[in-house]
Design a protein around this motif. Structure first.
Motif, mmCIF file in Angstrom:
data_model
loop_
_atom_site.group_PDB
_atom_site.id
_atom_site.type_symbol
_atom_site.label_atom_id
_atom_site.label_comp_id
_atom_site.label_asym_id
_atom_site.label_seq_id
_atom_site.Cartn_x
_atom_site.Cartn_y
_atom_site.Cartn_z
ATOM 1 N N HIS A 1 -0.337 4.163 11.863
ATOM 2 C CA HIS A 1 -1.211 5.391 11.273
ATOM 3 C C HIS A 1 -2.496 4.338 10.353
ATOM 4 C CE1 HIS A 1 1.888 8.638 10.496
ATOM 5 N NE2 HIS A 1 2.214 8.049 12.082
ATOM 6 N N GLN A 2 -3.654 5.064 10.380
ATOM 7 C CA GLN A 2 -4.799 4.418 9.231
ATOM 8 C C GLN A 2 -5.462 5.466 8.487
ATOM 9 O OE1 GLN A 2 -7.204 2.806 11.887
ATOM 10 N NE2 GLN A 2 -8.810 2.674 10.101
ATOM 11 N N GLY A 3 -5.092 5.556 7.065
ATOM 12 C CA GLY A 3 -5.707 6.586 6.289
ATOM 13 C C GLY A 3 -6.024 6.113 4.767
ATOM 14 N N TYR A 4 -6.301 7.661 4.536
ATOM 15 C CA TYR A 4 -6.353 7.667 2.860
ATOM 16 C C TYR A 4 -4.403 7.399 2.357
ATOM 17 C CZ TYR A 4 -11.799 8.158 3.011
ATOM 18 O OH TYR A 4 -12.142 8.441 3.895
ATOM 19 N N LEU A 5 -4.063 8.255 3.209
ATOM 20 C CA LEU A 5 -2.883 8.869 2.726
ATOM 21 C C LEU A 5 -1.798 7.361 2.380
ATOM 22 C CD1 LEU A 5 0.185 10.452 2.491
ATOM 23 C CD2 LEU A 5 0.198 9.740 4.898
ATOM 24 N N TYR A 6 -2.428 5.785 3.591
ATOM 25 C CA TYR A 6 -1.681 4.555 2.890
ATOM 26 C C TYR A 6 -2.744 4.211 2.246
ATOM 27 C CZ TYR A 6 1.202 6.486 6.903
ATOM 28 O OH TYR A 6 2.070 7.158 7.260
ATOM 29 N N ASP A 7 -4.417 3.769 2.585
ATOM 30 C CA ASP A 7 -4.335 3.317 1.784
ATOM 31 C C ASP A 7 -5.903 3.286 2.611
ATOM 32 O OD1 ASP A 7 -4.511 1.346 -0.462
ATOM 33 O OD2 ASP A 7 -3.518 -0.435 0.400
ATOM 34 N N ARG A 8 -6.691 3.523 0.954
ATOM 35 C CA ARG A 8 -8.570 3.387 1.403
ATOM 36 C C ARG A 8 -9.183 1.865 1.677
ATOM 37 N NH1 ARG A 8 -11.946 8.308 -0.279
ATOM 38 N NH2 ARG A 8 -10.115 9.529 -1.132
ATOM 39 N N PRO A 9 -9.945 1.774 2.672
ATOM 40 C CA PRO A 9 -10.539 0.439 3.154
ATOM 41 C C PRO A 9 -10.542 -0.257 1.915
ATOM 42 C CG PRO A 9 -12.224 2.579 4.400
ATOM 43 C CD PRO A 9 -10.905 2.998 3.221
ATOM 44 N N LEU A 10 -10.567 -1.481 1.505
ATOM 45 C CA LEU A 10 -10.620 -2.156 0.341
ATOM 46 C C LEU A 10 -10.796 -3.990 1.143
ATOM 47 C CD1 LEU A 10 -6.267 -2.465 -0.041
ATOM 48 C CD2 LEU A 10 -7.638 -1.401 -1.318
ATOM 49 N N LEU A 11 -11.698 -4.181 -0.336
ATOM 50 C CA LEU A 11 -12.262 -5.440 -0.362
ATOM 51 C C LEU A 11 -11.265 -6.326 0.021
ATOM 52 C CD1 LEU A 11 -14.197 -5.619 -4.503
ATOM 53 C CD2 LEU A 11 -15.176 -5.293 -1.494
ATOM 54 N N PRO A 12 -11.979 -7.288 0.505
ATOM 55 C CA PRO A 12 -10.666 -8.588 1.250
ATOM 56 C C PRO A 12 -10.303 -8.750 -0.112
ATOM 57 C CG PRO A 12 -13.458 -9.308 1.604
ATOM 58 C CD PRO A 12 -13.590 -7.229 1.042
ATOM 59 N N GLU A 13 -10.333 -9.344 -0.633
ATOM 60 C CA GLU A 13 -10.376 -10.031 -1.761
ATOM 61 C C GLU A 13 -8.941 -9.157 -2.389
ATOM 62 O OE1 GLU A 13 -13.386 -9.859 -1.982
ATOM 63 O OE2 GLU A 13 -13.952 -9.014 -4.239
ATOM 64 N N THR A 14 -8.962 -8.249 -2.598
ATOM 65 C CA THR A 14 -7.596 -6.511 -2.500
ATOM 66 C C THR A 14 -6.965 -6.674 -1.743
ATOM 67 O OG1 THR A 14 -9.894 -5.392 -3.681
ATOM 68 C CG2 THR A 14 -7.423 -4.377 -3.766
ATOM 69 N N PHE A 15 -7.519 -6.697 -0.464
ATOM 70 C CA PHE A 15 -6.941 -7.128 0.352
ATOM 71 C C PHE A 15 -5.509 -8.238 0.492
ATOM 72 C CE2 PHE A 15 -5.349 -8.208 5.104
ATOM 73 C CZ PHE A 15 -5.383 -6.969 5.553
ATOM 74 N N VAL A 16 -5.946 -9.016 0.084
ATOM 75 C CA VAL A 16 -5.290 -9.918 0.476
ATOM 76 C C VAL A 16 -3.951 -10.534 -0.783
ATOM 77 C CG1 VAL A 16 -5.048 -12.751 0.055
ATOM 78 C CG2 VAL A 16 -6.986 -11.783 1.472
ATOM 79 N N LYS A 17 -4.718 -9.850 -1.798
ATOM 80 C CA LYS A 17 -3.486 -9.533 -3.196
ATOM 81 C C LYS A 17 -2.343 -8.539 -2.314
ATOM 82 C CE LYS A 17 -3.484 -8.560 -7.710
ATOM 83 N NZ LYS A 17 -3.313 -7.119 -8.449
ATOM 84 N N TYR A 18 -2.502 -7.588 -1.640
ATOM 85 C CA TYR A 18 -1.613 -6.382 -1.414
ATOM 86 C C TYR A 18 -0.870 -7.329 0.149
ATOM 87 C CZ TYR A 18 -3.174 -4.221 -6.038
ATOM 88 O OH TYR A 18 -3.081 -4.188 -7.195
ATOM 89 N N TYR A 19 -1.644 -7.105 0.555
ATOM 90 C CA TYR A 19 -1.134 -7.115 2.350
ATOM 91 C C TYR A 19 -0.713 -8.635 2.785
ATOM 92 C CZ TYR A 19 -1.542 -2.140 2.423
ATOM 93 O OH TYR A 19 -1.815 -0.634 2.492
ATOM 94 N N LEU A 20 -1.976 -10.090 1.948
ATOM 95 C CA LEU A 20 -1.129 -11.228 2.377
ATOM 96 C C LEU A 20 -0.203 -11.888 1.220
ATOM 97 C CD1 LEU A 20 -4.635 -11.789 4.241
ATOM 98 C CD2 LEU A 20 -2.612 -10.983 4.739
ATOM 99 N N SER A 21 -0.522 -11.785 -0.097
ATOM 100 C CA SER A 21 0.423 -12.348 -0.601
ATOM 101 C C SER A 21 1.898 -11.756 -1.093
ATOM 102 C CB SER A 21 -1.029 -12.644 -2.240
ATOM 103 O OG SER A 21 -0.269 -11.767 -2.969
ATOM 104 N N GLY A 22 2.341 -10.854 -1.171
ATOM 105 C CA GLY A 22 3.523 -10.182 -1.418
ATOM 106 C C GLY A 22 3.582 -9.220 -2.321
ATOM 107 N N ASP A 23 2.488 -9.484 -3.156
ATOM 108 C CA ASP A 23 2.369 -8.536 -4.284
ATOM 109 C C ASP A 23 2.181 -7.236 -4.587
ATOM 110 O OD1 ASP A 23 1.754 -10.729 -5.973
ATOM 111 O OD2 ASP A 23 -0.414 -10.582 -6.391
ATOM 112 N N GLU A 24 3.459 -6.842 -5.093
ATOM 113 C CA GLU A 24 3.460 -5.008 -4.457
ATOM 114 C C GLU A 24 2.462 -4.557 -5.856
ATOM 115 O OE1 GLU A 24 6.039 -3.673 -3.027
ATOM 116 O OE2 GLU A 24 6.085 -5.807 -2.361
ATOM 117 N N TYR A 25 2.308 -2.977 -5.305
ATOM 118 C CA TYR A 25 1.554 -2.521 -6.387
ATOM 119 C C TYR A 25 2.181 -1.861 -7.762
ATOM 120 C CZ TYR A 25 -1.634 -0.442 -2.654
ATOM 121 O OH TYR A 25 -1.959 -0.725 -1.373
#
Ligand code: C2E
Ligand code: CA
Ligand code: CA
Ligand code: CA
Length: 279
Positions: free
Chosen positions: A255-279
């Motif tokens: 699934h792709q959509g606002y329920l999961y996440d809005r389109p994110l700036l690259p640095e935000t995407f890295v923070k939450y999806y690559l570096s392992g930080d939790e919300y």
């Protein structure tokens, strides 16, 4: 005067003058150094709803115009397609995205497969694909890092050159996705003729989930259809738990959509999806 979206700071006066001047300004600024003019990209994850894993990510163009403010891609992509600067715009984007991918693949345990929207007029261009492959070499981009998303904002003709370009991508292992499935001009013809790996179910179908039995039967049938022809499937524009649950129950897990996440700036995407930080 008529109020237009995104023109609150407009200094033009008459309606005609506004529309024309706005268009000319956008047209003119679609050339040259796009980064310096506020052009950038955002990333929207594609999530496997049963495992929570990120299965892929889509690149979406954004433009904060120096005079007009934030512009919708629906507006500037349309103008870029009409005037031919879409090639310049897409190559600029490829440079930016590839440099992002190269850097982050080195730093983290990989980046999910990253999809880039490619407009029909570029699919018919040999030159564009030569540039694409050259840029992949330049940034050392592995084929399994990227995906081409065939959009259908303009009509796509099933031509020999298009087929050759897509087969060249397939031969290298670049994944090919068909965007906005169910809304286009001749989707079934593409499926017969082109090497398609993945189908993106258009958000207009997803928003009809819960509407009535017929619309839900359409979604179920489309899911079954995609499974029968052996393509991967992504649902676009998933906004509610009810939509997600319906899709999961019927076997559509990505699934792709606002329920999961809005389109994110690259640095935000890295923070939450690559570096392992939790919300
Ligand atoms: P698309 O390729 O179908 O992209 C999905 C659009 O749906 C994006 O709009 C995204 O922000 C939006 N979206 C994502 N999740 C949801 C949701 O849950 N609900 C709703 N209502 N919308 C959602 P965006 O970013 O405004 O882009 C609009 C269109 O512009 C894209 O539609 C695509 O056709 C085109 N576009 C954007 N970037 C590029 C690009 O780099 N190249 C080309 N050729 N076209 C692009
Ligand atoms: Ca897309
Ligand atoms: Ca789409
Ligand atoms: Ca919806």
């Amino acid at each position: 005067a008529k109020i237009q979206k995104g023109t609150s700071n407009s200094f033009f006066h008459s309606d005609m003058g506004t529309d024309l001047a706005r268009r000319l300004l956008i047209e003119r600024d679609l050339s040259g150094n796009l980064k310096a003019k506020g052009f950038h990209f955002v990333l929207q994850p594609q999530i496997n709803c049963s495992t929570g894993e990120t299965d892929g990510v889509e690149v979406l163009a954004r433009w904060h115009h120096p005079k007009l403010g934030p512009l919708s891609p629906l507006e500037f992509i349309g103008i870029a397609e009409e005037t031919g600067t879409i090639s310049h715009l897409t190559k600029h984007l490829l440079n930016e995205v590839f440099s992002f991918l190269k850097y982050n693949h080195k730093l983290y345990h990989g980046v999910p497969r990253t999809a880039i929207n490619i407009t029909p007029s570029l699919l018919t261009s040999r030159l564009f694909f030569e540039d694409l492959f050259r840029l992949m070499d330049k940034y050392q981009i592995s084929s399994d890092w990227i995906e081409i998303e065939i959009t259908e904002s303009e009509e796509l003709t099933v031509s020999e050159v298009t087929l050759e370009n897509l087969l060249a991508c397939r031969a290298r292992g670049i994944s090919i996705a068909l965007d906005d499935f169910g809304t286009g001009f001749s989707m079934l013809a593409y499926l017969m003729d082109f090497p398609i790996d993945k189908i993106k179910l258009d958000k207009s179908f997803i928003s009809k989930i819960g509407f009535n039995l017929k619309s839900e039967a359409v979604v179920k049938s489309l899911i079954q259809f995609v499974k029968n022809i052996g393509c991967k499937l992504v649902a676009e524009g998933v906004e509610s738990q009810a939509e997600a649950a319906f899709l999961e129950m019927n076997g559509c897990l990505i699934h792709q959509g606002y329920l999961y996440d809005r389109p994110l700036l690259p640095e935000t995407f890295v923070k939450y999806y690559l570096s392992g930080d939790e919300y």
